[in-house]
Every structure is written in structure tokens, then in C-alpha cells.
Design a protein around this motif. Sequence first.
Motif, PDB file in Angstrom:
ATOM      1  N   ASN A 442       0.821  -1.210   0.000  1.00  0.00           N
ATOM      2  CA  ASN A 442       0.000   0.000   0.000  1.00  0.00           C
ATOM      3  C   ASN A 442       0.859   1.266   0.000  1.00  0.00           C
ATOM      4  OD1 ASN A 442      -2.451  -1.385  -0.046  1.00  0.00           O
ATOM      5  ND2 ASN A 442      -2.532  -1.568   2.189  1.00  0.00           N
ATOM      6  N   LYS A 443       1.994   1.226   0.700  1.00  0.00           N
ATOM      7  CA  LYS A 443       2.881   2.394   0.722  1.00  0.00           C
ATOM      8  C   LYS A 443       3.491   2.642  -0.656  1.00  0.00           C
ATOM      9  CE  LYS A 443       4.271   2.318   5.615  1.00  0.00           C
ATOM     10  NZ  LYS A 443       5.405   2.101   6.557  1.00  0.00           N
ATOM     11  N   ALA A 446       0.637   4.045  -2.893  1.00  0.00           N
ATOM     12  CA  ALA A 446       0.117   5.372  -2.558  1.00  0.00           C
ATOM     13  C   ALA A 446       1.159   6.473  -2.689  1.00  0.00           C
ATOM     14  CB  ALA A 446      -0.439   5.353  -1.131  1.00  0.00           C
ATOM     15  N   TYR A 447       2.410   6.197  -2.356  1.00  0.00           N
ATOM     16  CA  TYR A 447       3.409   7.264  -2.278  1.00  0.00           C
ATOM     17  C   TYR A 447       4.432   7.259  -3.410  1.00  0.00           C
ATOM     18  CZ  TYR A 447       1.563   7.898   2.418  1.00  0.00           C
ATOM     19  OH  TYR A 447       0.727   8.142   3.491  1.00  0.00           O
ATOM     20  N   ASN A 452       0.877  11.753  -4.260  1.00  0.00           N
ATOM     21  CA  ASN A 452       0.524  12.036  -2.870  1.00  0.00           C
ATOM     22  C   ASN A 452       1.388  13.209  -2.417  1.00  0.00           C
ATOM     23  OD1 ASN A 452       0.113  11.874   0.060  1.00  0.00           O
ATOM     24  ND2 ASN A 452      -0.755   9.832  -0.380  1.00  0.00           N
ATOM     25  N   ASN A 525      -8.630  14.686  -0.010  1.00  0.00           N
ATOM     26  CA  ASN A 525      -8.300  13.460   0.717  1.00  0.00           C
ATOM     27  C   ASN A 525      -9.019  12.249   0.120  1.00  0.00           C
ATOM     28  OD1 ASN A 525      -6.939  12.165   3.065  1.00  0.00           O
ATOM     29  ND2 ASN A 525      -9.055  11.668   3.619  1.00  0.00           N
ATOM     30  N   GLU A 526     -10.277  12.459  -0.267  1.00  0.00           N
ATOM     31  CA  GLU A 526     -11.024  11.364  -0.904  1.00  0.00           C
ATOM     32  C   GLU A 526     -10.352  10.961  -2.220  1.00  0.00           C
ATOM     33  OE1 GLU A 526     -14.091   8.501  -1.381  1.00  0.00           O
ATOM     34  OE2 GLU A 526     -13.441   9.690   0.348  1.00  0.00           O
ATOM     35  N   LEU A 528      -7.247  10.992  -2.839  1.00  0.00           N
ATOM     36  CA  LEU A 528      -6.034  10.222  -2.541  1.00  0.00           C
ATOM     37  C   LEU A 528      -6.330   8.838  -1.998  1.00  0.00           C
ATOM     38  CD1 LEU A 528      -3.878  13.000  -0.794  1.00  0.00           C
ATOM     39  CD2 LEU A 528      -3.643  12.176  -3.151  1.00  0.00           C
ATOM     40  N   THR A 529      -7.337   8.728  -1.148  1.00  0.00           N
ATOM     41  CA  THR A 529      -7.504   7.489  -0.367  1.00  0.00           C
ATOM     42  C   THR A 529      -8.867   6.829  -0.519  1.00  0.00           C
ATOM     43  OG1 THR A 529      -8.267   8.709   1.592  1.00  0.00           O
ATOM     44  CG2 THR A 529      -5.880   8.344   1.371  1.00  0.00           C
ATOM     45  N   LYS A 534      -9.166   4.243  -6.545  1.00  0.00           N
ATOM     46  CA  LYS A 534      -7.967   3.399  -6.510  1.00  0.00           C
ATOM     47  C   LYS A 534      -7.100   3.584  -7.756  1.00  0.00           C
ATOM     48  CE  LYS A 534      -8.884   1.179  -2.640  1.00  0.00           C
ATOM     49  NZ  LYS A 534      -8.040   1.369  -1.435  1.00  0.00           N
ATOM     50  N   LYS A 539      -9.920   8.131 -10.240  1.00  0.00           N
ATOM     51  CA  LYS A 539      -9.624   9.448  -9.667  1.00  0.00           C
ATOM     52  C   LYS A 539     -10.115  10.569 -10.600  1.00  0.00           C
ATOM     53  CE  LYS A 539      -5.461   7.829  -7.187  1.00  0.00           C
ATOM     54  NZ  LYS A 539      -5.755   8.199  -5.794  1.00  0.00           N
TER      55      LYS A 539
END
Length: 611
Positions: A442-443, A446-447, A452, A525-526, A528-529, A534, A539
Motif C-alpha cells: 500500500n505504501k 500510494a506514495y 501524494n 483526501n477522498e 487520494l484514499t 484506486k 480518480k
Amino acid sequence: MDITNIKIKNIKGYGDPGLDWNLSQTPIKSNKINLVVAPNGTGKSSLAVALQYVENVRIELKEKHRHNPYDENLHPLVSITVDGNTLICDDTVNNIKSVVTPYVINSPLIADTKSYYIPGGGLNAIGQMAIEKIEMQATTPNKNEIKVNTTDIKSSFGKNSKLITTINSNLGDSHFIECIGNMRDIFNKYSAQMRMNMVNAVIDNINSLDGTKEQLRRMIDNSYFSEIEAEPYYTQYVSLIGNVYPNLTKLDYFLFFFQLLHLYNHNRDAYNQAIKRAKFDNEWEQFNQELRYLDTTGRNIAAQETGNKVVVEYPLADSISNGQRDLLSFFCRLKKFYRSVNENKNYLLVIDEIFDYLDDANYIAAQYFLSKFMKECNANIFVVLFTHLDPAHFRSTVFSEKILNVLYLNDFSAKATPQMTSFLALRQKLDKSNATENELYNKISAYFLHYNPSTESIEADLDARNEPNLRTSWGRCNIFFQVLIDEVNKYVSGDTAYDPYAVATALRIRIEKKVYVSLNPNNQNEFLTGAKCKTTKQKLNYAEEKGIHVNDIFYMAIPITNDADHLTYIKGTNKLDEHPLVYKLNHHVLQHIVSEVFDYSGNAITIDAIH
């Protein structure tokens, strides 16, 4: 057999030095579907045209196929290396065809003109696109009516010849005629006196009886046929004739046999000619039946006997759909090739982009006939299918993996670095059912692979894994992103040696950043997460729901970014298959899209574009 090199010079798009296609690592294999992938405009059709000339005694180029139409002194050349032996075809010699005979199936479209008179204005002509007619068979056998001489037959049989019903009506049935064509060897064996004695014994037993035709049929005992039925060639005859007429009595089988044997012995030339014609009629009847299954044009397209030839003619190209045109033409040309195949020879069957423009139903139909052909054909055949489509399309919807051999016509200098490959492969092989590995997954997602504004360090995680070629310093976002931007700068500045996965990953992050900063802070925030955010496409859809205008080119770029999500490998190897992604990135329009997304104007792009 393997083909390991093909060279083309001075034919269509290939000049001198032309094409030198090294296939030593991934050869074209016989009895496989060799899927040759290359973008439009990279030489597939030029290669197909060149191989088509190898069908002839030597290359005699048409003007439209010269590399330079105005230079008649350019000498064309095709060379093919088969199992280590290099074979040549040029304008003086052809030693390829004796080893491997090419046959090319390509677009059936041809330019045509239609002339008509205008009252008071003379002759006028208009251009139109036509579909080339196909000559399926160059000569046809003569029609020949075959009959038994009833008087001779009955005279030869004797006293109870009234039992004989002439088979002349059966001799008008081409399927029956073709069936008796398989009996030549049987009738030849019955020239032996021993076997004729068996025939005569049956006749003698029948002629020993008295009565009407109906009485005789009831009186004839099955034991009359015991001896001849034990004879293997007569048994073979009964089996063959039973395929056409399965419900005959033992007497009727014998009376048929007697008449056919008499016909064979007394009118053999007519017998042989009738069989030849029957096979011809049955073959094309079967072909037209299969063609009708495919033909939804309503134009009754069929093989027809015209003069002394069998041809298939089509309506004008604009009167039927492209898919119907390509499928019907493919089926007919495949049939023509199949009829020419000699099982003792080797062939190179080239299919130039016929599959690329078919809908799903016609895909399946074309696949069926090609697969059927490969199963029924006993010759050694290299089947080469040219396409510009991603091979994943063929793997998922058309051919099974066991017969598919994927090759690429053009090589390139854009390659994924071992470090990038290792980094992306790490996420791909993490076990998401393991809590620790799922957290790392997940890291990375996401990053590092999506935008992000925050940063995360996974340097310790990478160090702990001790993976080959894995740069632990890439566990810091700023270092990893700088690597991505360095590769983007190579790409947009025209350097052909770039990392395609780095460019595609940076492109995704850039798109997401540009959309993110345009959102209301309450929605970021929505973006991104959120569970429905996904993927990049999700997005973008979310942003549009929130009233943000999303540039169309962001959606156009998604096929590029998707190719960087998962590494794919060439089947049977550990070699990364970068071709689909690089072919996209090397397209001039897509290069422009990437430059536009990064607002590139000639100055070096900085890490701020994605960080």
C-alpha cells in the motif's frame, strides 16, 4: 524447422540496407501461430509484399512496389535463413521456393474504374474500390454422364435378371459417384478368377430359382452370400456403400456390386471421369455451404464455375462491411492455399493484418477456420500473422498459448533498467495476505506509483529484503521521483534510450497531481484514499463528479500508464516484454501528449512536476 533471419532490400518501404531481421533468439517456428507485432507504418505490409514475390520464379517488381518508383536499377532482394541455411530470391534467381513456398493473404481491396456514357458528353469514368475476385481453381473437369447398359447387364446376369433395378438413377448422385471412386482397388482385385468365381456362385444360386421378382426376393437365402461376405475386399465394398445407403439388403448390396463391377470393367474411362467430376462438385458444394454460414451480406457470395475456372466474385467494397469483406476473403484464400498444399513440402503462410479489423464474432470464426486448417493440414507450415495489436488481445480472445509464438518486427533502445524492474517487481510479488507485506504494498502504491503530497520512506523495508538490483535509496520519494524525471527528460528531448516504465509511472503521477491541485481542499483526501479512487481513471472520474474539467488527453494517456502497473514477461523466458509500452510511447502523437501533460517547452522538467 526455424526461420532465424529475414532480409529485404529495395521493395516498397525497404531500401538498401533495408530490413535485416535477426530472429536467432526468438525464431519463427513451424506449425505455430507466429504473431508478428509492429505498429502501423513500420514495414509489415512491405514485408508481406516482398514475400509474395517469392511465390514466383524470380522477383519482377511492379512499379508501385519499387522502393524508388523512378529508379529501375535498384535490385530487389529477399533472403530467408531456415535451419541455418540462407536462401536467396532476387531478380535473377529464386532458391527459396524449392525449400519454403510462401503464400500471402492480405487486403483484397483494389482500385477499379467504372466507365459510362453521358448523353452528349462522351465517355466518363469514376474510381471505386473493388474486392479482388479469387480464382479458386484454374481448370475444371468435364461434365460426363455415366450410365450402365441395362441390356448388357441383364444379359450378363442371366435367367433372373429381372431382380436387377438399374443403378442409373444413383449414378446421378455425386456423393454416390465419389463413394464408388474409392472402390477402384476393390474392382481391380475382382479381375482375379478366384474372386469372380465367388460372384458367379452367387449368381448361379439365384438363377437356380424360379418365380416372380417378388417371390425370388423372398426365396433368396442370406447363406447365398456367406462366402463372398467373408472375402475382405467385398467386405470393404459393403462398408463403403453402406455410408451412402445404409439400409440395403444383402441381395441389393450384391446387385449394386455386380452392376458397378460391370461398369468398371466395360466403361472405365467414363467411370474415372465421372468420379473426377463428382469430387469436384462435392468439394465446391461443401465449400459454398460453409461460405453461406459466414455470408451475412445477403449477396449470395459463392464459388461459381465460370468458363473453365472456379472463381469467387464479390460486390463493390462499399456495399458490404469491412469485417464481412475481410472474413469472406480470408476464408476463400485460406481454402485456396489448403487445396495447393503438398504434405511433402514446407510453406510460409503470411496473413497480413486480416484479424485486426474483425469484431469478436468474426474473430472467433476466423480463428476456427485457421485452427481447423492447421489440424487438417499435414504439411510443415510456418503460419505468420502480422498485427499492430497488443499480443495480450490474442492471448485472451483468440489463440491458445500452446500454439502462439509472439515476435516483434522492430527492436528499440528504450529499455527498463534492472533497478526499475526490481522496484516494480517487488510490489507485484508482495503477499497481500501478510499484514506486513500488505502495508508495504500500500505504501509503494500510494506514495511512489500514485500522486501524494505527503512523503513516505520505505528505505529500511527495501534494505531488509536484500533483493538483487533493488536500490534501497529509492525508498525515499525524492530520490525515486528524480530518477523518474531524469527518464522523462530523456524521452521528451528525443533520446531513444529511456526507461519506458519510469516515463509511464511519472506520467501517471503528473496527471494525478494536476487534477489534485484543481480540487476543492475538502475533496482532496477522498481523491487520494477513497475506495472509489484506486486507479487513475477512477480518480479522474471522481474529479469530474466534483465539477472539475479534466483534460481529455489525461484519459488518452491512461493506456500508457496502465502498462506500467504490472510487469509482463515473454512467454518461456525471464525477459521483460516492453514492446507494447514502447510501441505506444514511440508514436509521435503520444509523444506530443506526454509533452503536453508535462507542459514541456524545451526546458528541462524538474521534480516539482510530480513531487
